[in-house]
Write an enzyme that holds these catalytic residues in place. Structure first.
Site, mmCIF file in Angstrom:
data_model
loop_
_atom_site.group_PDB
_atom_site.id
_atom_site.type_symbol
_atom_site.label_atom_id
_atom_site.label_comp_id
_atom_site.label_asym_id
_atom_site.label_seq_id
_atom_site.Cartn_x
_atom_site.Cartn_y
_atom_site.Cartn_z
ATOM 1 C CB SER A 30 -6.511 2.036 -9.512
ATOM 2 O OG SER A 30 -7.107 1.482 -8.377
ATOM 3 C CG ASP A 54 8.785 4.752 -5.873
ATOM 4 O OD1 ASP A 54 8.634 5.981 -5.805
ATOM 5 O OD2 ASP A 54 8.220 3.943 -5.112
ATOM 6 C CE LYS A 112 -9.680 0.889 -5.328
ATOM 7 N NZ LYS A 112 -8.704 -0.188 -5.543
#
Length: 473
Positions: free
Chosen positions: A334, A345, A359
């Site tokens: 999560s 990224d 998750k």
């Protein structure tokens, strides 16, 4: 700035775990709550000033109204069928059934088969759930996952708790509590208790011929979400075990302290997110913002406008561009995945370890007027590149394997390869789920992964220094 009234949550544990998590944990909850699951990851978008406005559901108001009307229609034929079954139970069940208990079961049933994270929380469960962000609760200190046969799989023991000191390992299966099979007790509830009291659990471990008992003394588990130290001169280490309300501020404090010890600026940082089940999304966003100078952090998308959100970094990198290595494993979930995904990224960090939990959904907590709450999955979250990691997780740039000496076997037990969102019954289908070559991650306990991360960090520092030298010529 939009201030949604609903509390968004990112949580690792299945609904069955929520009641168990006792809380007083925090963060994504504080993990096991009393031997229960770890704390829950709550996302409170209203706390983040750089959040975009919600995306409009439609440019045509009439079309939107028509859809809303259609969606809100009560299916009378199904309601009649429900009433018929309700009356049959009331009239003919072998023992009398209380109206409130029967209705409570019916309401819980509405959410039961939606996905592993949607749940109906009664008042006491709601209060325990709220307490999780406090970072303190009475229990044994372990993150658990309820298995289909009702046994409890250890996702990870929490740092410096009775469970960790007793040597519980990721992948251990708890089959009984105080001599009673799990099926005869209220899931994880017996793991909670008064500090100083004892509880005995029966554990099955891969590589051991027979189940064995472990006696633990319950205590007030105070989760220290951030720890730090210098690995070598100039090379810092920060461990975030869960994301709580104060994690963002604590991270800044620890990072500033390490910077001071390094003479004003660190050469590089190892950020350890292993076995971090998540917690407050806002805390993860704050940490990401501290390490990013620009770029997206995370976005969420759902069926209703309030579910569409976006978080972006604000100017200012507290590390001033110094290399970062993020350490993850199968227990990273999560909000931890949000942080790891945001840094990678944006080309801000290199991620090493094993595939994360996967998750990738957001839960909204809807308080009811009687003190109960509904925890409903309302959106999926996406990394800055627009990728959903639901049921697929984040694949590290460099893969590490568990230390056999710490898992008690020369060969990694199969059970350690089953800790992932994709193994949860009824989980949401992921965009990349089932891709060729998929292999679930594994927990990576011990110090060897930290040593590997330091080697990786030094390589990045050397590469950065070489680049600067070339540019200076």
């Amino acid at each position: 700035m939009r201030r949604p009234s609903l509390l968004l949550l990112l949580a690792l544990w299945p609904a069955a775990h929520v009641a168990a998590q006792q809380p007083a944990p925090g963060g994504p909850e504080a993990k096991e709550a009393a031997g229960q699951a770890a704390p829950v990851e709550e996302a409170a978008p209203e706390d983040i000033p750089n959040q975009d406005a919600p995306v409009a559901a439609s440019d045509d108001p009439d079309a939107a109204d028509d859809r809303a009307t259609a969606a809100s229609r009560v299916p009378l034929a199904e309601i009649r069928r429900y009433v018929a079954v309700y009356n049959a139970v009331k009239d003919a069940y072998v023992d009398p059934v209380d109206d409130r208990a029967l209705m409570q079961s019916a309401i819980a049933g509405l959410l039961l088969d939606l996905d592993p994270h949607s749940a109906y929380l009664d008042k006491s469960e709601s209060e325990s759930f709220d307490e999780q962000t406090s970072g303190a609760y009475d229990g044994i200190g372990v993150e658990l996952q309820q298995e289909p046969d009702n046994t409890l799989k250890v996702v990870a023991p929490i740092d410096d708790t009775p469970a960790a000191r007793a040597g519980l390992l990721s992948g251990d299966i708890i089959i009984a509590i105080d001599g009673k099979p799990i099926a005869q007790v209220e899931a994880m509830e017996p793991l909670r208790g008064v500090p100083g009291s004892k509880v005995t659990i029966t554990v099955v471990r891969e590589g051991r011929d027979k189940p064995f008992d472990v006696t633990l003394v319950r205590e007030t588990i105070k989760i220290t979400s951030v720890r730090s130290r210098m690995l070598e001169p100039g090379y810092g280490y920060v461990r975030i075990s869960t994301f709580q309300a104060d994690t963002g501020a604590d991270f800044q404090t620890h990072l500033d302290k390490l910077q001071a010890q390094a003479g004003g600026r660190l050469r590089g940082l190892v950020l350890d997110l292993r076995s971090n089940p998540g917690g407050l999304l806002t805390a993860a966003v704050q940490v990401a913002d501290d390490l990013l100078d620009k770029g997206g952090i995370v976005s969420t998308r759902g069926r209703i406008p309030i579910s569409d959100t976006r978080f972006d970094a604000t100017p200012g990198d507290r590390m001033k561009g110094a290399p970062v290595v993020v350490l993850v494993d199968a227990g990273s979930a999560s909000a931890a995945e949000v942080l790891a995904g945001a840094l990678r990224d944006n080309n801000r960090a290199r991620v090493i370890g094993s595939r994360t939990f996967g998750k990738g959904s957001v839960q909204t907590v809807l308080p009811l007027d009687n003190g109960d709450s509904v925890k409903l999955t309302t959106a999926r979250y996406y990394t800055p590149s627009g990728r959903s990691i639901q049921a697929s997780g984040i694949v590290p740039d460099k893969e590490l394997t568990p230390d056999p000496a710490l898992i008690g076997a020369d060969v990694v037990p199969p059970s350690l390869a089953e800790i992932s969102e994709a193994t949860l019954p009824g989980h949401l289908r992921g965009d990349d789920e089932g891709a060729e070559g998929y292999k679930a991650g594994q927990p990576l306990p011990g110090d060897k992964p930290i040593a590997a991360a330091l080697v990786e960090l030094k390589t990045l520092v050397s590469q950065a220094s070489g680049t600067k030298a070339v540019q200076a010529r």
